[in-house]
Design a protein around this motif. Structure first.
Motif, PDB file in Angstrom:
ATOM      1  N   UNK A   1      25.447  60.183  19.093  1.00 30.11           N
ATOM      2  CA  UNK A   1      25.546  60.565  21.089  1.00 30.11           C
ATOM      3  C   UNK A   1      26.256  62.211  20.562  1.00 30.11           C
ATOM      4  N   UNK A   2      27.542  61.984  19.650  1.00 32.48           N
ATOM      5  CA  UNK A   2      28.396  63.585  20.047  1.00 32.48           C
ATOM      6  C   UNK A   2      26.856  64.729  19.876  1.00 32.48           C
ATOM      7  N   UNK A   3      26.116  64.409  18.494  1.00 32.85           N
ATOM      8  CA  UNK A   3      25.493  65.263  18.094  1.00 32.85           C
ATOM      9  C   UNK A   3      24.299  65.289  19.174  1.00 32.85           C
ATOM     10  N   UNK A   4      23.302  64.996  20.064  1.00 31.37           N
ATOM     11  CA  UNK A   4      22.999  64.680  20.833  1.00 31.37           C
ATOM     12  C   UNK A   4      23.397  65.757  22.110  1.00 31.37           C
ATOM     13  N   UNK A   5      24.661  65.284  22.281  1.00 32.95           N
ATOM     14  CA  UNK A   5      25.823  66.216  23.217  1.00 32.95           C
ATOM     15  C   UNK A   5      25.655  67.079  23.324  1.00 32.95           C
TER      16      UNK A   5
ATOM     17  N   UNK B   1      38.495  59.600  36.165  1.00 33.06           N
ATOM     18  CA  UNK B   1      37.347  60.137  34.943  1.00 33.06           C
ATOM     19  C   UNK B   1      36.854  58.861  34.167  1.00 33.06           C
ATOM     20  N   UNK B   2      35.570  58.967  34.374  1.00 36.11           N
ATOM     21  CA  UNK B   2      34.626  57.366  34.243  1.00 36.11           C
ATOM     22  C   UNK B   2      34.816  57.116  32.628  1.00 36.11           C
ATOM     23  N   UNK B   3      34.950  58.549  32.024  1.00 32.39           N
ATOM     24  CA  UNK B   3      34.800  58.086  30.824  1.00 32.39           C
ATOM     25  C   UNK B   3      36.893  57.281  30.266  1.00 32.39           C
ATOM     26  N   UNK B   4      37.796  57.229  30.878  1.00 31.57           N
ATOM     27  CA  UNK B   4      38.641  57.194  30.880  1.00 31.57           C
ATOM     28  C   UNK B   4      39.049  55.905  29.445  1.00 31.57           C
ATOM     29  N   UNK B   5      38.351  55.062  30.028  1.00 29.96           N
ATOM     30  CA  UNK B   5      37.859  53.576  28.958  1.00 29.96           C
ATOM     31  C   UNK B   5      36.987  53.608  27.877  1.00 29.96           C
ATOM     32  N   UNK B   6      36.811  54.352  26.596  1.00 27.46           N
ATOM     33  CA  UNK B   6      36.261  55.276  25.944  1.00 27.46           C
ATOM     34  C   UNK B   6      35.861  53.917  25.281  1.00 27.46           C
ATOM     35  N   UNK B   7      35.186  52.857  25.953  1.00 28.66           N
ATOM     36  CA  UNK B   7      33.637  52.128  25.545  1.00 28.66           C
ATOM     37  C   UNK B   7      32.494  52.610  26.726  1.00 28.66           C
ATOM     38  N   UNK B   8      32.924  53.172  27.969  1.00 30.31           N
ATOM     39  CA  UNK B   8      32.265  53.776  28.863  1.00 30.31           C
ATOM     40  C   UNK B   8      31.503  54.325  27.961  1.00 30.31           C
ATOM     41  N   UNK B   9      31.530  55.908  27.067  1.00 31.70           N
ATOM     42  CA  UNK B   9      31.251  56.502  26.799  1.00 31.70           C
ATOM     43  C   UNK B   9      29.813  56.058  25.854  1.00 31.70           C
ATOM     44  N   UNK B  10      29.681  54.308  25.363  1.00 31.79           N
ATOM     45  CA  UNK B  10      28.769  53.424  24.785  1.00 31.79           C
ATOM     46  C   UNK B  10      27.567  53.281  26.126  1.00 31.79           C
ATOM     47  N   UNK B  11      28.152  52.720  26.573  1.00 32.89           N
ATOM     48  CA  UNK B  11      27.596  52.685  27.561  1.00 32.89           C
ATOM     49  C   UNK B  11      26.664  53.655  28.304  1.00 32.89           C
TER      50      UNK B  11
ATOM     51  N   UNK C   1      32.720  54.357  20.242  1.00 28.99           N
ATOM     52  CA  UNK C   1      33.010  54.662  21.128  1.00 28.99           C
ATOM     53  C   UNK C   1      34.878  55.796  20.596  1.00 28.99           C
ATOM     54  N   UNK C   2      35.305  55.276  20.552  1.00 27.85           N
ATOM     55  CA  UNK C   2      36.876  55.175  20.807  1.00 27.85           C
ATOM     56  C   UNK C   2      37.236  56.588  19.266  1.00 27.85           C
ATOM     57  N   UNK C   3      36.030  56.077  18.528  1.00 25.70           N
ATOM     58  CA  UNK C   3      36.113  57.519  16.709  1.00 25.70           C
ATOM     59  C   UNK C   3      35.032  58.672  17.591  1.00 25.70           C
ATOM     60  N   UNK C   4      33.992  58.754  18.214  1.00 24.97           N
ATOM     61  CA  UNK C   4      33.897  59.933  18.886  1.00 24.97           C
ATOM     62  C   UNK C   4      34.032  60.569  20.271  1.00 24.97           C
ATOM     63  N   UNK C   5      34.869  59.480  20.785  1.00 24.29           N
ATOM     64  CA  UNK C   5      35.465  60.405  21.969  1.00 24.29           C
ATOM     65  C   UNK C   5      36.282  61.016  22.009  1.00 24.29           C
TER      66      UNK C   5
END
Ligand SMILES: [Zn+2]
Length: 204
Positions: free
Chosen positions: A133-137, A34-44, A67-71
């Protein structure tokens, strides 16, 4: 180690599919990850998506400062999207309970948007401000239900990513010809040579 969010990782053709594809070799317990295993990757990822998905987003910048909050919401949309549409590609129909879970996850994503989104020409809203981001997703994921989109969804024959086939004759096999297409061709070539060699030597 951080992920390089290069163009290939956006081979899904739509933000929601690119996000689903952040799980590599899904279902393979040995090689999958999982490339989002580290949640900071969500922001990147969100930052790179602003570039690679600029056309879909109508130029709207994505905001994922926490990113941690929206993960939880992001991962919920990602997983329900993958389950629903992978199944639709394989079986040609939606499982109603999976559709319901998907819509609930998307609803939570949309709720994070402040102000207006939507509109026929600009589904992601006014590009003058950033969009959560989560809204766009969620907006991107919901777009997968519309029109002839479902019948254009495919699963890559090499890496199992979901992608949108926009080719005129709907005949794409690979998410990315330059990566998966060539890899498959190379392995077929290797297999043929191996078989020829074995035949020459009378081996089995
Ligand atoms: Zn692929």
């Amino acid at each position: 180690m951080t992920v390089s969010w290069i163009q290939h990782r956006f081979a899904g053709g739509v933000l929601a599919l690119d996000t689903a594809n952040t799980v590599v070799l899904r279902g393979d317990p040995d090689r999958g990850f999982d490339r989002f295993e580290n949640t900071s990757e969500i922001a990147r990822f969100a930052e790179a998506a602003g570039t690679f998905r600029a056309a879909e987003l109508g130029g709207r910048r994505l905001e994922a400062a926490e990113p941690e909050r929206i993960a939880p919401v992001v991962l919920d949309i990602r997983e329900t999207t993958d389950r629903l549409f992978r199944e639709a590609v394989l079986q040609g129909s939606f499982e109603s309970s999976h559709l319901s879970d998907f819509l609930e996850a998307c609803s939570r994503g949309v709720a994070a948007a402040r102000g207006k989104i939507g509109g026929q020409t600009r589904p992601f809203g006014d590009p003058a401000t950033a969009l959560a981001f989560e809204a766009a997703l969620a907006v991107s994921a919901l777009s997968l239900l519309s029109g002839d989109v479902p019948r254009r969804l495919r699963i890559c024959a090499n890496c199992r990513w979901l992608f949108m086939d926009r080719s005129r004759n709907s005949s794409r096999l690979w998410c990315d010809m330059a990566v998966c297409g060539n890899r498959r061709k190379a392995s077929r070539h290797y297999q043929r040579r191996k078989e020829t060699r074995e035949a020459d030597h009378g081996e089995r």
